[in-house]
Motif scaffolding. Structure first.
Motif, PDB file in Angstrom:
ATOM      1  N   ALA A 136       0.840  -1.199   0.000  1.00 16.23           N
ATOM      2  CA  ALA A 136       0.000   0.000   0.000  1.00 16.23           C
ATOM      3  C   ALA A 136       0.874   1.248   0.000  1.00 16.23           C
ATOM      4  O   ALA A 136       1.932   1.285   0.645  1.00 16.23           O
ATOM      5  CB  ALA A 136      -0.915  -0.003   1.215  1.00 16.23           C
ATOM      6  N   LYS A 137       0.424   2.272  -0.711  1.00 15.88           N
ATOM      7  CA  LYS A 137       1.171   3.534  -0.775  1.00 15.88           C
ATOM      8  C   LYS A 137       0.612   4.461   0.302  1.00 15.88           C
ATOM      9  O   LYS A 137      -0.306   5.249   0.069  1.00 15.88           O
ATOM     10  CB  LYS A 137       1.047   4.140  -2.180  1.00 15.88           C
ATOM     11  N   VAL A 138       1.158   4.313   1.497  1.00 18.48           N
ATOM     12  CA  VAL A 138       0.637   4.972   2.694  1.00 18.48           C
ATOM     13  C   VAL A 138       1.539   6.143   3.081  1.00 18.48           C
ATOM     14  O   VAL A 138       2.775   6.034   3.045  1.00 18.48           O
ATOM     15  CB  VAL A 138       0.556   3.962   3.861  1.00 18.48           C
ATOM     16  N   CYS A 139       0.923   7.246   3.482  1.00 17.11           N
ATOM     17  CA  CYS A 139       1.682   8.452   3.819  1.00 17.11           C
ATOM     18  C   CYS A 139       2.786   8.172   4.834  1.00 17.11           C
ATOM     19  O   CYS A 139       3.946   8.525   4.628  1.00 17.11           O
ATOM     20  CB  CYS A 139       0.740   9.520   4.376  1.00 17.11           C
ATOM     21  N   GLY A 140       2.434   7.522   5.948  1.00 15.78           N
ATOM     22  CA  GLY A 140       3.391   7.313   7.022  1.00 15.78           C
ATOM     23  C   GLY A 140       4.579   6.447   6.660  1.00 15.78           C
ATOM     24  O   GLY A 140       5.652   6.559   7.274  1.00 15.78           O
ATOM     25  N   HIS A 141       4.421   5.586   5.655  1.00 14.93           N
ATOM     26  CA  HIS A 141       5.534   4.725   5.247  1.00 14.93           C
ATOM     27  C   HIS A 141       6.736   5.541   4.775  1.00 14.93           C
ATOM     28  O   HIS A 141       7.878   5.066   4.830  1.00 14.93           O
ATOM     29  CB  HIS A 141       5.115   3.810   4.096  1.00 14.93           C
TER      30      HIS A 141
END
Length: 297
Positions: free
Chosen positions: A152-157
């Motif tokens: 998943a392309k998640v902000c926090g990553h």
């Protein structure tokens, strides 16, 4: 740099001026990085403006949201249409497009009750420039796939990506190369990694990396060019005998790598498989939808 007094963004179904839009400082995305986003490129073609693989990007946005339990009520085709309209309103052809799904005010760690979507766009050159990169293997590794949804392309990553990038730049390098939690080659902070050896391309397999849309495109182009590609688990030691390497991603496109930790690759970039794919990619993304329809007809 990204907007001016006339720039418009798409926000929850309407177009508003960027400098007049607001967000809530109690938002869950701001406090915890609990949001998802995409990076998409638009290109001027011989006939029109083409948003490259727009549907695939919005499908991934939807999938990213669902993987981490963020409600996604949006219609993918409507978002694609809104993107073209946004580019038209801002008089943009060659542009970078950033959709963001962000959450409502929520100081708990529970899933959000309400989300919003924003799409903005701006002129942006190749993210990593057009010169071959000098990399260093980062101290930081990619998160373990059981600790997060790595696909998943998640902000926090991207805190992980920021740390690795700044570490590399502070040491005098252009960019970082990250390993996974088991010490295998993974990817760059914002791009997928390929290397060449004896006429074959190798790339880390899915599972510990982001399944890049540009990566998938490179694999498609390699098949058309009859370039053999192997996907697997590779320790960084294999790079000692590699011939060349490159990064690929929406922002970076396809960019050659000169060296890793000061060790240069054996092949000149002009003789590499990476250059062939760089040229093929640049040509492919700039073909108009009409031209592609005729080719596939």
């Amino acid at each position: 740099m990204y907007y001016n007094n006339n720039t418009q963004i798409y926000l929850d179904g309407t177009f508003v001026k960027a400098n007049e839009s607001v967000t809530d400082l109690y938002g869950q995305t701001l406090h915890y990085g609990y949001g998802v986003f995409e990076g998409i490129r638009a290109y001027a073609t011989e006939n029109d403006t083409r948003v490259f693989k727009a549907k695939e990007h919005y499908d991934r946005l939807k999938n990213s949201a669902e993987l981490i339990n963020i409600p996604f009520k949006y219609n993918v085709q409507e978002l694609v249409d809104a993107t073209y309209k946004l580019l038209e309103k801002n008089n943009l052809t060659n542009a970078y497009v950033r959709p963001l799904v962000f959450c409502d005010p929520n100081m708990s760690l529970a899933r959000p009750n309400k989300v919003s979507i924003m799409i903005c766009a701006w002129e942006w050159g190749a993210y990593l420039g057009d010169k071959q990169l000098r990399l260093t293997v980062s101290f930081y590794c990619r998160p373990h796939p059981r600790s997060i949804k790595i696909e998943a392309k998640v902000c926090g990553h991207y805190v992980n990506s920021i740390l690795a990038t700044n570490e590399a730049k502070d040491k005098g390098y252009d960019e970082a190369l990250l390993l996974d939690s088991d010490g295998y080659l993974a990817e760059g902070p914002g791009a997928n990694f390929f290397f060449e050896k004896n006429g074959v391309l190798y790339t880390p397999q899915l599972g510990n990396i982001l399944p890049g849309i540009t990566r998938a495109t490179v694999l498609e182009l390699a098949e058309k060019l009859r370039i053999e590609v192997k996907q697997g688990l590779y320790k960084p030691e294999v790079l000692v005998s590699a011939d060349s390497a490159f990064y690929c991603g929406t922002a970076a496109e396809v960019i050659g790598i000169e060296s890793i930790d000061e060790k240069k690759f054996r092949k000149e970039w002009k003789d590499s498989l990476g250059l062939k794919l760089q040229e093929a990619y640049s040509e492919f993304v700039r073909k108009s939808e009409k031209t592609l329809s005729k080719i596939h007809a």
